[in-house]
Scaffold this motif. Sequence first.
Motif, PDB file in Angstrom:
ATOM      1  N   GLY A  43      27.308  27.377  25.023  1.00 49.01           N
ATOM      2  CA  GLY A  43      27.679  28.660  24.405  1.00 49.01           C
ATOM      3  C   GLY A  43      27.075  29.829  25.101  1.00 49.01           C
ATOM      4  O   GLY A  43      27.727  30.941  25.038  1.00 49.01           O
ATOM      5  N   LEU A  44      25.880  29.625  25.652  1.00 44.77           N
ATOM      6  CA  LEU A  44      25.207  30.882  26.087  1.00 44.77           C
ATOM      7  C   LEU A  44      26.170  31.350  27.423  1.00 44.77           C
ATOM      8  O   LEU A  44      26.608  32.544  27.666  1.00 44.77           O
ATOM      9  CB  LEU A  44      24.029  30.662  26.814  1.00 44.77           C
ATOM     10  CG  LEU A  44      23.311  31.657  27.627  1.00 44.77           C
ATOM     11  CD1 LEU A  44      23.144  33.021  27.032  1.00 44.77           C
ATOM     12  CD2 LEU A  44      21.768  30.929  28.258  1.00 44.77           C
ATOM     13  N   PHE A  45      26.629  30.364  28.006  1.00 45.73           N
ATOM     14  CA  PHE A  45      27.224  30.738  29.692  1.00 45.73           C
ATOM     15  C   PHE A  45      28.721  30.998  29.178  1.00 45.73           C
ATOM     16  O   PHE A  45      29.245  31.900  29.844  1.00 45.73           O
ATOM     17  CB  PHE A  45      27.003  29.489  30.447  1.00 45.73           C
ATOM     18  CG  PHE A  45      25.750  29.380  31.117  1.00 45.73           C
ATOM     19  CD1 PHE A  45      25.366  30.091  31.964  1.00 45.73           C
ATOM     20  CD2 PHE A  45      24.922  28.270  30.526  1.00 45.73           C
ATOM     21  CE1 PHE A  45      24.100  29.843  32.748  1.00 45.73           C
ATOM     22  CE2 PHE A  45      23.624  28.106  31.114  1.00 45.73           C
ATOM     23  CZ  PHE A  45      23.187  28.838  32.012  1.00 45.73           C
ATOM     24  N   ILE A  46      29.191  30.506  28.051  1.00 49.76           N
ATOM     25  CA  ILE A  46      30.606  30.808  27.766  1.00 49.76           C
ATOM     26  C   ILE A  46      30.699  32.282  27.281  1.00 49.76           C
ATOM     27  O   ILE A  46      31.374  33.305  27.749  1.00 49.76           O
ATOM     28  CB  ILE A  46      31.184  29.924  26.677  1.00 49.76           C
ATOM     29  CG1 ILE A  46      31.596  28.552  27.572  1.00 49.76           C
ATOM     30  CG2 ILE A  46      32.618  30.401  26.173  1.00 49.76           C
ATOM     31  CD1 ILE A  46      31.868  27.591  26.471  1.00 49.76           C
ATOM     32  N   SER A  47      29.769  32.615  26.447  1.00 49.46           N
ATOM     33  CA  SER A  47      29.786  34.119  25.719  1.00 49.46           C
ATOM     34  C   SER A  47      29.388  35.059  26.697  1.00 49.46           C
ATOM     35  O   SER A  47      29.896  36.029  26.386  1.00 49.46           O
ATOM     36  CB  SER A  47      28.948  34.112  24.559  1.00 49.46           C
ATOM     37  OG  SER A  47      27.480  33.718  25.069  1.00 49.46           O
ATOM     38  N   LEU A  48      28.743  34.783  27.646  1.00 48.87           N
ATOM     39  CA  LEU A  48      28.147  35.755  28.760  1.00 48.87           C
ATOM     40  C   LEU A  48      29.303  35.781  30.000  1.00 48.87           C
ATOM     41  O   LEU A  48      29.460  37.128  30.318  1.00 48.87           O
ATOM     42  CB  LEU A  48      26.947  35.410  29.140  1.00 48.87           C
ATOM     43  CG  LEU A  48      26.115  36.395  30.052  1.00 48.87           C
ATOM     44  CD1 LEU A  48      25.931  37.925  29.650  1.00 48.87           C
ATOM     45  CD2 LEU A  48      24.875  36.050  30.484  1.00 48.87           C
ATOM     46  N   ALA A  49      29.750  34.690  30.478  1.00 49.51           N
ATOM     47  CA  ALA A  49      30.255  34.778  31.800  1.00 49.51           C
ATOM     48  C   ALA A  49      31.958  34.377  31.879  1.00 49.51           C
ATOM     49  O   ALA A  49      32.465  34.818  32.596  1.00 49.51           O
ATOM     50  CB  ALA A  49      29.546  33.722  32.819  1.00 49.51           C
ATOM     51  N   LEU A  50      32.325  33.811  30.581  1.00 48.74           N
ATOM     52  CA  LEU A  50      33.667  33.531  30.492  1.00 48.74           C
ATOM     53  C   LEU A  50      34.706  34.766  30.787  1.00 48.74           C
ATOM     54  O   LEU A  50      35.805  34.641  31.637  1.00 48.74           O
ATOM     55  CB  LEU A  50      34.180  32.766  29.293  1.00 48.74           C
ATOM     56  CG  LEU A  50      35.538  32.317  29.212  1.00 48.74           C
ATOM     57  CD1 LEU A  50      35.890  31.480  30.170  1.00 48.74           C
ATOM     58  CD2 LEU A  50      35.833  31.540  27.636  1.00 48.74           C
ATOM     59  N   PRO A  51      34.460  35.861  30.173  1.00 53.50           N
ATOM     60  CA  PRO A  51      35.442  37.013  30.289  1.00 53.50           C
ATOM     61  C   PRO A  51      35.204  37.560  31.954  1.00 53.50           C
ATOM     62  O   PRO A  51      36.621  37.828  32.572  1.00 53.50           O
ATOM     63  CB  PRO A  51      34.859  38.043  29.288  1.00 53.50           C
ATOM     64  CG  PRO A  51      34.118  37.400  28.308  1.00 53.50           C
ATOM     65  CD  PRO A  51      33.600  36.321  28.895  1.00 53.50           C
ATOM     66  N   GLY A  52      34.328  37.644  32.412  1.00 51.55           N
ATOM     67  CA  GLY A  52      34.142  38.017  33.818  1.00 51.55           C
ATOM     68  C   GLY A  52      34.727  36.917  34.696  1.00 51.55           C
ATOM     69  O   GLY A  52      35.334  37.297  35.668  1.00 51.55           O
ATOM     70  N   LEU A  53      34.453  35.600  34.398  1.00 51.41           N
ATOM     71  CA  LEU A  53      35.151  34.644  35.353  1.00 51.41           C
ATOM     72  C   LEU A  53      36.612  34.613  35.298  1.00 51.41           C
ATOM     73  O   LEU A  53      37.404  34.518  36.107  1.00 51.41           O
ATOM     74  CB  LEU A  53      34.635  33.112  34.653  1.00 51.41           C
ATOM     75  CG  LEU A  53      35.128  32.125  35.708  1.00 51.41           C
ATOM     76  CD1 LEU A  53      34.610  32.322  37.009  1.00 51.41           C
ATOM     77  CD2 LEU A  53      34.650  30.863  34.884  1.00 51.41           C
ATOM     78  N   TYR A  54      37.098  35.100  34.025  1.00 50.00           N
ATOM     79  CA  TYR A  54      38.400  34.955  33.788  1.00 50.00           C
ATOM     80  C   TYR A  54      39.122  36.281  34.697  1.00 50.00           C
ATOM     81  O   TYR A  54      40.281  36.083  35.445  1.00 50.00           O
ATOM     82  CB  TYR A  54      38.782  35.349  32.571  1.00 50.00           C
ATOM     83  CG  TYR A  54      40.417  35.731  32.248  1.00 50.00           C
ATOM     84  CD1 TYR A  54      41.519  34.877  32.359  1.00 50.00           C
ATOM     85  CD2 TYR A  54      40.875  37.031  31.790  1.00 50.00           C
ATOM     86  CE1 TYR A  54      42.736  35.107  32.031  1.00 50.00           C
ATOM     87  CE2 TYR A  54      42.052  37.436  31.799  1.00 50.00           C
ATOM     88  CZ  TYR A  54      43.025  36.371  31.765  1.00 50.00           C
ATOM     89  OH  TYR A  54      44.494  36.826  31.574  1.00 50.00           O
ATOM     90  N   ILE A  55      38.480  37.437  34.742  1.00 46.25           N
ATOM     91  CA  ILE A  55      39.007  38.670  35.483  1.00 46.25           C
ATOM     92  C   ILE A  55      39.008  38.331  36.968  1.00 46.25           C
ATOM     93  O   ILE A  55      39.803  38.395  37.692  1.00 46.25           O
ATOM     94  CB  ILE A  55      38.158  39.686  35.270  1.00 46.25           C
ATOM     95  CG1 ILE A  55      38.299  40.066  33.839  1.00 46.25           C
ATOM     96  CG2 ILE A  55      38.650  40.852  36.028  1.00 46.25           C
ATOM     97  CD1 ILE A  55      39.427  40.689  33.430  1.00 46.25           C
ATOM     98  N   THR A  56      37.692  37.577  37.259  1.00 42.19           N
ATOM     99  CA  THR A  56      37.605  37.133  38.629  1.00 42.19           C
ATOM    100  C   THR A  56      38.843  36.084  39.252  1.00 42.19           C
ATOM    101  O   THR A  56      39.272  36.345  40.239  1.00 42.19           O
ATOM    102  CB  THR A  56      36.367  36.638  38.962  1.00 42.19           C
ATOM    103  OG1 THR A  56      35.298  37.349  38.630  1.00 42.19           O
ATOM    104  CG2 THR A  56      36.110  36.224  40.551  1.00 42.19           C
ATOM    105  N   LEU A  57      38.968  35.353  38.418  1.00 40.49           N
ATOM    106  CA  LEU A  57      40.043  34.161  38.876  1.00 40.49           C
ATOM    107  C   LEU A  57      41.568  34.869  38.896  1.00 40.49           C
ATOM    108  O   LEU A  57      42.124  34.622  39.685  1.00 40.49           O
ATOM    109  CB  LEU A  57      39.957  33.027  37.883  1.00 40.49           C
ATOM    110  CG  LEU A  57      38.978  32.362  38.019  1.00 40.49           C
ATOM    111  CD1 LEU A  57      38.898  30.877  37.039  1.00 40.49           C
ATOM    112  CD2 LEU A  57      38.501  31.570  39.598  1.00 40.49           C
ATOM    113  N   VAL A  58      41.761  35.679  37.936  1.00 44.91           N
ATOM    114  CA  VAL A  58      43.005  36.400  37.859  1.00 44.91           C
ATOM    115  C   VAL A  58      43.280  37.403  38.677  1.00 44.91           C
ATOM    116  O   VAL A  58      44.566  37.212  39.414  1.00 44.91           O
ATOM    117  CB  VAL A  58      43.437  36.697  36.239  1.00 44.91           C
ATOM    118  CG1 VAL A  58      44.695  37.336  36.131  1.00 44.91           C
ATOM    119  CG2 VAL A  58      43.618  35.361  35.367  1.00 44.91           C
TER     120      VAL A  58
END
Length: 235
Positions: A50-65
């Motif tokens: 949950g730590l990594f999802i709450s911190l990095a998931l939005p940024g990872l989505y922006i990066t991939l898209v």
Amino acid sequence: LLEGRVVVLVDRSPFGLFVPTSLNELYQSPDDYYVNFWQGSAIRMLRVVGLFISLALPGLYITLVGFHPELIPTKLALASAGIRQGTPMPAAVELVVMELLFELFREGGLRLPAAVGQTVGIAGGVVLGTAAAQAGFVSGIVIVVTAGTAIASFAIPNYFLGLTWRILKFALIGLSAVFGLTGLVAGLLLVAAHLAAAESAGAPYTTPFGPLRPHRLLNVAVRPPHWEKDATRRP
């Protein structure tokens, strides 16, 4: 106290503070010791995820898209592109708007009765996000990312630590929107460097990782069995 800590009690305050503490201990809960080894370990590992999802998931989505769509599986990339087709705003703007709305719903839910506050906050955010997606203002995948991030943040036992990750999440979104994967990795490295340099009452904040204490590493992601505990050991 048996671990060599100091407890601070303030007059007219219902809370007590114990120092020093560490990042690892803020992810532990007394409830972990009221269940067996397997259940307690599973809960702790879920908190780490949950730590990594709450911190990095939005940024990872922006990066991939926005920067590295070639890293997404072909079918998922095509589905994502089809969902985002016709949305009037860039992915980064969509995500920031929805994250801000979810944060407003969450803070508003804190002012409601405890029995319904959090439920109304999250449910209201999901309903509003779904309506916005159906109206064409944002894409449905942004709602999924935002809702997943918000739910993962509730796995953090300490409220103020969770608030810190929620603020850093927006900084990582900004870095990812400008520099892509390089910005996301650089932001995570800056966070890790700051944690490594931080102290709590003179003790390293990232113990047992820095300085490395091998005999305490087992207690990070899993709850050790009761027969493995050594009550006579002192810091």
